[in-house]
Every structure is written in C-alpha cells, then in structure tokens.
Write an enzyme that holds these catalytic residues in place. Sequence first.
Site, PDB file in Angstrom:
ATOM      1  N   ASP A  88       0.856  -1.189   0.000  1.00 59.80           N
ATOM      2  CA  ASP A  88       0.000   0.000   0.000  1.00 59.80           C
ATOM      3  C   ASP A  88       0.898   1.248   0.000  1.00 59.80           C
ATOM      4  O   ASP A  88       1.909   1.289   0.698  1.00 59.80           O
ATOM      5  CB  ASP A  88      -0.892  -0.010   1.256  1.00 59.80           C
ATOM      6  CG  ASP A  88      -2.054   0.954   1.153  1.00 59.80           C
ATOM      7  OD1 ASP A  88      -3.209   0.508   1.178  1.00 59.80           O
ATOM      8  OD2 ASP A  88      -1.811   2.185   1.040  1.00 59.80           O
ATOM      9  N   ILE A  89       0.522   2.238  -0.821  1.00 62.85           N
ATOM     10  CA  ILE A  89       1.374   3.442  -0.910  1.00 62.85           C
ATOM     11  C   ILE A  89       1.128   4.427   0.229  1.00 62.85           C
ATOM     12  O   ILE A  89       1.847   5.417   0.363  1.00 62.85           O
ATOM     13  CB  ILE A  89       1.238   4.184  -2.264  1.00 62.85           C
ATOM     14  CG1 ILE A  89      -0.221   4.410  -2.632  1.00 62.85           C
ATOM     15  CG2 ILE A  89       1.989   3.445  -3.374  1.00 62.85           C
ATOM     16  CD1 ILE A  89      -0.400   5.366  -3.816  1.00 62.85           C
ATOM     17  N   HIS A 107     -10.475  -5.338  -2.096  1.00 64.37           N
ATOM     18  CA  HIS A 107      -9.091  -5.549  -1.631  1.00 64.37           C
ATOM     19  C   HIS A 107      -9.086  -5.868  -0.150  1.00 64.37           C
ATOM     20  O   HIS A 107      -9.871  -5.340   0.618  1.00 64.37           O
ATOM     21  CB  HIS A 107      -8.205  -4.327  -1.928  1.00 64.37           C
ATOM     22  CG  HIS A 107      -8.792  -3.025  -1.467  1.00 64.37           C
ATOM     23  ND1 HIS A 107      -9.777  -2.358  -2.161  1.00 64.37           N
ATOM     24  CD2 HIS A 107      -8.544  -2.278  -0.380  1.00 64.37           C
ATOM     25  CE1 HIS A 107     -10.092  -1.247  -1.527  1.00 64.37           C
ATOM     26  NE2 HIS A 107      -9.370  -1.180  -0.428  1.00 64.37           N
TER      27      HIS A 107
HETATM   28  P1  5GP Z   1      -9.803   1.528   1.061  1.00 64.28           P
HETATM   29  O1  5GP Z   1     -10.541   1.571  -0.257  1.00 64.28           O
HETATM   30  O2  5GP Z   1      -9.916   0.193   1.743  1.00 64.28           O
HETATM   31  O3  5GP Z   1     -10.190   2.649   1.973  1.00 64.28           O
HETATM   32  O4  5GP Z   1      -8.280   1.726   0.810  1.00 64.28           O
HETATM   33  C1  5GP Z   1      -7.691   1.829  -0.436  1.00 64.28           C
HETATM   34  C2  5GP Z   1      -6.207   1.667  -0.223  1.00 64.28           C
HETATM   35  O5  5GP Z   1      -5.580   1.665  -1.478  1.00 64.28           O
HETATM   36  C3  5GP Z   1      -5.575   2.811   0.591  1.00 64.28           C
HETATM   37  O6  5GP Z   1      -4.913   2.257   1.718  1.00 64.28           O
HETATM   38  C4  5GP Z   1      -4.622   3.462  -0.387  1.00 64.28           C
HETATM   39  O7  5GP Z   1      -3.439   3.869   0.224  1.00 64.28           O
HETATM   40  C5  5GP Z   1      -4.364   2.370  -1.396  1.00 64.28           C
HETATM   41  N1  5GP Z   1      -4.079   2.863  -2.727  1.00 64.28           N
HETATM   42  C6  5GP Z   1      -4.809   3.751  -3.441  1.00 64.28           C
HETATM   43  N2  5GP Z   1      -4.267   3.952  -4.650  1.00 64.28           N
HETATM   44  C7  5GP Z   1      -3.156   3.166  -4.710  1.00 64.28           C
HETATM   45  C8  5GP Z   1      -2.159   2.940  -5.714  1.00 64.28           C
HETATM   46  O8  5GP Z   1      -2.178   3.490  -6.804  1.00 64.28           O
HETATM   47  N3  5GP Z   1      -1.177   2.046  -5.416  1.00 64.28           N
HETATM   48  C9  5GP Z   1      -1.131   1.396  -4.213  1.00 64.28           C
HETATM   49  N4  5GP Z   1      -0.113   0.560  -4.024  1.00 64.28           N
HETATM   50  N5  5GP Z   1      -2.041   1.590  -3.239  1.00 64.28           N
HETATM   51  C10 5GP Z   1      -3.043   2.459  -3.482  1.00 64.28           C
END
Ligand code: 5GP
Length: 141
Positions: A30-31, A99
């Site tokens: 995660d970034i 995810h």
């Molecule tokens: P959620 O949808 O569960 O709230 O979290 C989405 C997750 O995806 C976040 O923790 C965010 O940091 C991660 N994320 C969003 N865009 C990218 C990306 O382009 N690359 C990576 N590696 N992680 C991402």
Amino acid sequence: MEDCIFCKIVKGEIPCTKVYENDDVLAFADINPIRDGHTLIIPKVHAENIWEISGESLTAIHLASRKVAAAMKKALEPEGIAFVQLNGRGVNQIVMHYHLHLVPRPKGAPELPLTGWEMIPGDMEKIKEIADDIAGAVQIA
Ligand code: 5GP
Ligand code: ZN
C-alpha cells in the site's frame, strides 16, 4: 474495468511494488501504509465489494492471504497482523475494487487504530433483536 486504478495495476499500466502473485490474485504494498509492511491483496478479475466478488476469487484471496501473512511473520516478526476489508463508501472504501488489507503491527509500534476499540457491554435485548434480523435474512445456499 476501464477506470479502475487496481485493474490498471493488474494490467501493468500503473506500477506497484509486488509482494506475491498467482493466476487469480495480486498482492502489493500500500502506498499509504498504516504501518510498515501494509499490503493489499486483490482479485485479478474486477469486483467492487464482498457482494460482487465470486466465490472463486474470494477463496483465492484468502488462501493467498495466509501465504502472505506467513511471509510477513517470517520477514517482519510483527506483534500481529490485522486483516481489514471495507465495503461501501459509508465505511471509507476509497478504491472500488475489492481488496484485503494486511496490516502488521511491527514490534514496538503503536497499537493499530482499528484494533484498539473499547469493550463496552451492549444491551443484550438489542443485540438479540438485531442478530435475529440478520439471521432471518441469511440466504440458505
Ligand atoms: P480503502 O478503499 O480500503 O479505503 O483503501 C484503499 C487503499 O488503497 C488505501 O490504503 C490506499 O493507500 C491504497 N491505494 C490507493 N491507490 C493506490 C495505488 O495506486 N497504489 C497502491 N499501491 N495503493 C493504493
Ligand atoms: Zn478493478
């Protein structure tokens, strides 16, 4: 799916820091890590959330999560690993491609915000009423 950032990662159109991959899933860093080692596992076939994902993809994710968690345990020796998975904007799902977050708590790192909730005993009548509502809506497969 065309405008999906995680589909673009699967297709290699956006780079990622890969941790593990097989025919069905991809795991990458995660970034915006909550803690060092924060990793996401996604299905290669697009599905938005727990209501849409196929049984096959879900199974593949969870089998892969066990493999990645074992690797994290070996490589990072964390205090523990939290699995978190959000469904819907109302609980802050930001990327609408299913995810699973694997968030290790490294040794000595502060407790994760999502594992530190206060234990307050609930009203047993209300607990039962709500559980009954859910139980009544369970579909027998
Ligand atoms: P959620 O949808 O569960 O709230 O979290 C989405 C997750 O995806 C976040 O923790 C965010 O940091 C991660 N994320 C969003 N865009 C990218 C990306 O382009 N690359 C990576 N590696 N992680 C991402
Ligand atoms: Zn997607």
